[in-house]
Design a protein around this motif. Sequence first.
Motif, PDB file in Angstrom:
ATOM      1  N   GLU A   1      12.506   1.447  -3.676  1.00 31.56           N
ATOM      2  CA  GLU A   1      13.731   0.568  -4.410  1.00 31.56           C
ATOM      3  C   GLU A   1      14.213   1.106  -2.057  1.00 31.56           C
ATOM      4  N   ILE A   2      13.499   2.174  -0.966  1.00 27.83           N
ATOM      5  CA  ILE A   2      13.997   1.808  -0.122  1.00 27.83           C
ATOM      6  C   ILE A   2      13.001   1.110   0.836  1.00 27.83           C
ATOM      7  N   LEU A   3      11.630   1.824  -0.279  1.00 32.31           N
ATOM      8  CA  LEU A   3      10.281   0.788   1.384  1.00 32.31           C
ATOM      9  C   LEU A   3      10.778  -0.837   1.118  1.00 32.31           C
ATOM     10  N   GLU A   4      10.878  -0.880  -0.123  1.00 36.55           N
ATOM     11  CA  GLU A   4      10.867  -2.678  -0.670  1.00 36.55           C
ATOM     12  C   GLU A   4      11.928  -2.879   0.186  1.00 36.55           C
ATOM     13  N   ARG A   5      13.243  -2.509   0.592  1.00 38.75           N
ATOM     14  CA  ARG A   5      14.385  -2.540   1.344  1.00 38.75           C
ATOM     15  C   ARG A   5      14.094  -2.410   2.664  1.00 38.75           C
ATOM     16  N   GLU A   6      13.527  -1.123   3.780  1.00 38.15           N
ATOM     17  CA  GLU A   6      12.700  -1.421   4.676  1.00 38.15           C
ATOM     18  C   GLU A   6      11.980  -2.306   5.148  1.00 38.15           C
TER      19      GLU A   6
ATOM     20  N   GLU B   1       4.686   3.207 -14.341  1.00 26.36           N
ATOM     21  CA  GLU B   1       3.752   2.361 -15.053  1.00 26.36           C
ATOM     22  C   GLU B   1       4.127   0.391 -14.747  1.00 26.36           C
ATOM     23  N   ASP B   2       4.932   0.439 -14.333  1.00 23.42           N
ATOM     24  CA  ASP B   2       5.580  -1.363 -14.893  1.00 23.42           C
ATOM     25  C   ASP B   2       5.874  -1.319 -13.464  1.00 23.42           C
ATOM     26  N   ALA B   3       6.399  -0.899 -13.115  1.00 29.19           N
ATOM     27  CA  ALA B   3       6.252  -0.142 -10.866  1.00 29.19           C
ATOM     28  C   ALA B   3       5.001  -0.563 -10.783  1.00 29.19           C
ATOM     29  N   ILE B   4       4.194  -0.103 -10.434  1.00 25.48           N
ATOM     30  CA  ILE B   4       2.621   0.594 -10.278  1.00 25.48           C
ATOM     31  C   ILE B   4       2.373  -1.407 -10.529  1.00 25.48           C
TER      32      ILE B   4
ATOM     33  N   GLN C   1       0.680  -0.779   0.151  1.00 22.76           N
ATOM     34  CA  GLN C   1       0.060   0.087   0.467  1.00 22.76           C
ATOM     35  C   GLN C   1       1.107   1.424   0.391  1.00 22.76           C
ATOM     36  N   GLN C   2       2.202   1.041   0.666  1.00 17.82           N
ATOM     37  CA  GLN C   2       2.706   2.231   1.190  1.00 17.82           C
ATOM     38  C   GLN C   2       3.201   2.675  -0.283  1.00 17.82           C
ATOM     39  N   ARG C   3       3.428   1.784  -1.271  1.00 20.53           N
ATOM     40  CA  ARG C   3       4.564   1.744  -1.985  1.00 20.53           C
ATOM     41  C   ARG C   3       3.836   2.103  -3.785  1.00 20.53           C
ATOM     42  N   LEU C   4       2.355   1.537  -3.489  1.00 18.23           N
ATOM     43  CA  LEU C   4       1.440   2.048  -3.955  1.00 18.23           C
ATOM     44  C   LEU C   4       1.663   3.297  -4.325  1.00 18.23           C
ATOM     45  N   ALA C   5       0.850   3.895  -2.955  1.00 15.36           N
ATOM     46  CA  ALA C   5       0.683   5.354  -3.069  1.00 15.36           C
ATOM     47  C   ALA C   5       1.975   6.388  -3.412  1.00 15.36           C
ATOM     48  N   LEU C   6       3.090   5.846  -3.525  1.00 13.15           N
ATOM     49  CA  LEU C   6       3.942   6.905  -3.644  1.00 13.15           C
ATOM     50  C   LEU C   6       3.979   6.611  -5.155  1.00 13.15           C
TER      51      LEU C   6
ATOM     52  N   LEU D   1      19.074  -4.666   7.453  1.00 12.41           N
ATOM     53  CA  LEU D   1      18.348  -3.617   8.565  1.00 12.41           C
ATOM     54  C   LEU D   1      19.810  -2.411   7.913  1.00 12.41           C
ATOM     55  N   GLN D   2      20.978  -2.766   7.325  1.00  9.02           N
ATOM     56  CA  GLN D   2      21.965  -2.003   7.205  1.00  9.02           C
ATOM     57  C   GLN D   2      21.901  -1.214   5.490  1.00  9.02           C
ATOM     58  N   GLN D   3      21.363  -2.388   4.298  1.00 16.45           N
ATOM     59  CA  GLN D   3      21.140  -1.723   3.250  1.00 16.45           C
ATOM     60  C   GLN D   3      20.000  -0.694   3.238  1.00 16.45           C
ATOM     61  N   TRP D   4      19.074  -0.791   3.536  1.00 13.14           N
ATOM     62  CA  TRP D   4      17.643  -0.066   4.159  1.00 13.14           C
ATOM     63  C   TRP D   4      18.754   1.460   5.098  1.00 13.14           C
ATOM     64  N   GLU D   5      19.450   1.231   5.379  1.00 10.77           N
ATOM     65  CA  GLU D   5      19.766   2.393   6.237  1.00 10.77           C
ATOM     66  C   GLU D   5      20.768   2.875   5.694  1.00 10.77           C
ATOM     67  N   ARG D   6      21.535   2.393   4.604  1.00  8.78           N
ATOM     68  CA  ARG D   6      22.449   3.282   4.063  1.00  8.78           C
ATOM     69  C   ARG D   6      21.904   3.525   2.354  1.00  8.78           C
ATOM     70  N   ALA D   7      20.287   2.971   2.154  1.00  5.61           N
ATOM     71  CA  ALA D   7      19.935   3.726   1.341  1.00  5.61           C
ATOM     72  C   ALA D   7      18.794   4.640   1.474  1.00  5.61           C
ATOM     73  N   ARG D   8      18.594   4.914   2.554  1.00  4.61           N
ATOM     74  CA  ARG D   8      17.674   5.880   3.478  1.00  4.61           C
ATOM     75  C   ARG D   8      19.104   7.576   3.497  1.00  4.61           C
ATOM     76  N   ASP D   9      20.172   6.746   4.317  1.00  9.39           N
ATOM     77  CA  ASP D   9      20.818   7.772   4.980  1.00  9.39           C
ATOM     78  C   ASP D   9      22.011   8.344   3.990  1.00  9.39           C
ATOM     79  N   GLN D  10      21.636   7.808   2.734  1.00  6.78           N
ATOM     80  CA  GLN D  10      22.825   8.019   1.604  1.00  6.78           C
ATOM     81  C   GLN D  10      22.536   8.064   0.032  1.00  6.78           C
ATOM     82  N   LEU D  11      21.721   6.760  -0.104  1.00  6.81           N
ATOM     83  CA  LEU D  11      22.008   6.889  -1.197  1.00  6.81           C
ATOM     84  C   LEU D  11      20.378   8.240  -1.841  1.00  6.81           C
ATOM     85  N   LEU D  12      19.265   8.355  -0.791  1.00  2.00           N
ATOM     86  CA  LEU D  12      18.172   9.487  -0.860  1.00  2.00           C
ATOM     87  C   LEU D  12      18.718  10.420  -1.231  1.00  2.00           C
TER      88      LEU D  12
END
Length: 411
Positions: free
Chosen positions: A387-392, A189-192, A144-149, A339-350
Amino acid sequence: MNWRIGWVPLSALLVAQAAQAQSVGYEETLAAARAEQPMLEAGALRIQARRDAADAADELPDPRVRAGVMNLPVTGPAAFDPYAQLPTQLAVGIEQEIPNLARRRARYGLAGSEIGIAEARLGLSERSILAEAGTAWIGLYYAQQRLALARDSLDGLRDFVPVAVSAVASGSARPAESLAIRRELLEIEDAITRIEAARAAARARLQRYIAGSEPVAAGGAPLVTVDPEGLRFALEANPELRLADAEQRRAEAAADLARAEKRPDFGVSVTYGHRNPDFGSVVSVMGSVTLPIFTDRRQNPRIAAAEADAAAASAVRADRLRAITARFEADLAAWRSALQQWERARDQLLPLARDRAQLETASFAAGRADLVDVIAAKSALALLELEILEREQIAVEAAAILRLTYGEDRP
């Protein structure tokens, strides 16, 4: 066309869909998974059946009634006359076998171990159901979160389409740039489409455990953190080990039962004999005892086999502890990695992706960048956020599985 003609059925459809939708939180899902599940009901019934059987496990066998004619002559002048001779009598009696106390205690211990096995298997079923229900809710929540985003991102990118058309029409942009914008839109659209499929699958999994045709994940996601040391300390209470302990107790009780066969069993019988009144009626009281002789060929082989089974059950228990510990450490490592992959993407890549989108937008406004560069940066940002939501989700699921399988969320 009058818009009111189509509005009435559309509004009715929306009301019907809202009525079917059911908001459910994570803890509410776990509570529903613990209640009114056919598998758990079957396990509870098995426990009750074994408890009922255990109540009679150490009872004496049913008494036996004997009746018949004793010492009836079949030849001579008194043939087939039950009153002609002194020994002849019409007898009726009752017999009672009395197994030795060790045998009765072993039978009771064996029945008690069956209760423990049934309880442990119910715990395993509960653990499996909770893990499946919890991960299904988490999957639905993040879908639901990814779809709304994704939909918001798609709407934002579509706002650039008129700008691109105007730029191409004015000659300030190449016609190929409009194709590049369409490609970015198709990627979103493919992601949706993928997210909608994931949402439908998670909803179908969740409907197995909760009532309602259209569950909607509501509230917040469960914690992404766990207490590794607390979970490691609780491994000894794992349902798989409880099952191994119960199986070991059953094997030990079977060994006790085999050893009890070397002890004698007893029996008693009372018989009343009705004879010719001239001779008088009689009463007989008899006792019996078994003789456990030739034990090397009878009892000892069975005892050795039962003791070997008990030793095997102990080895199986030790192996299960090793397997559970290894699986726990592997699950813990998977959670740490997620957890580390999610935090790295959220804090550095984003932040980098956001800065790029802002810089490209500013450069486009200043005339130093093309519109296609802005679209590419914003599309990349949207895909990264998905992708960050998927990692989370992966990290939250890993934490939930750890808690539900090894720790505090387990029943």
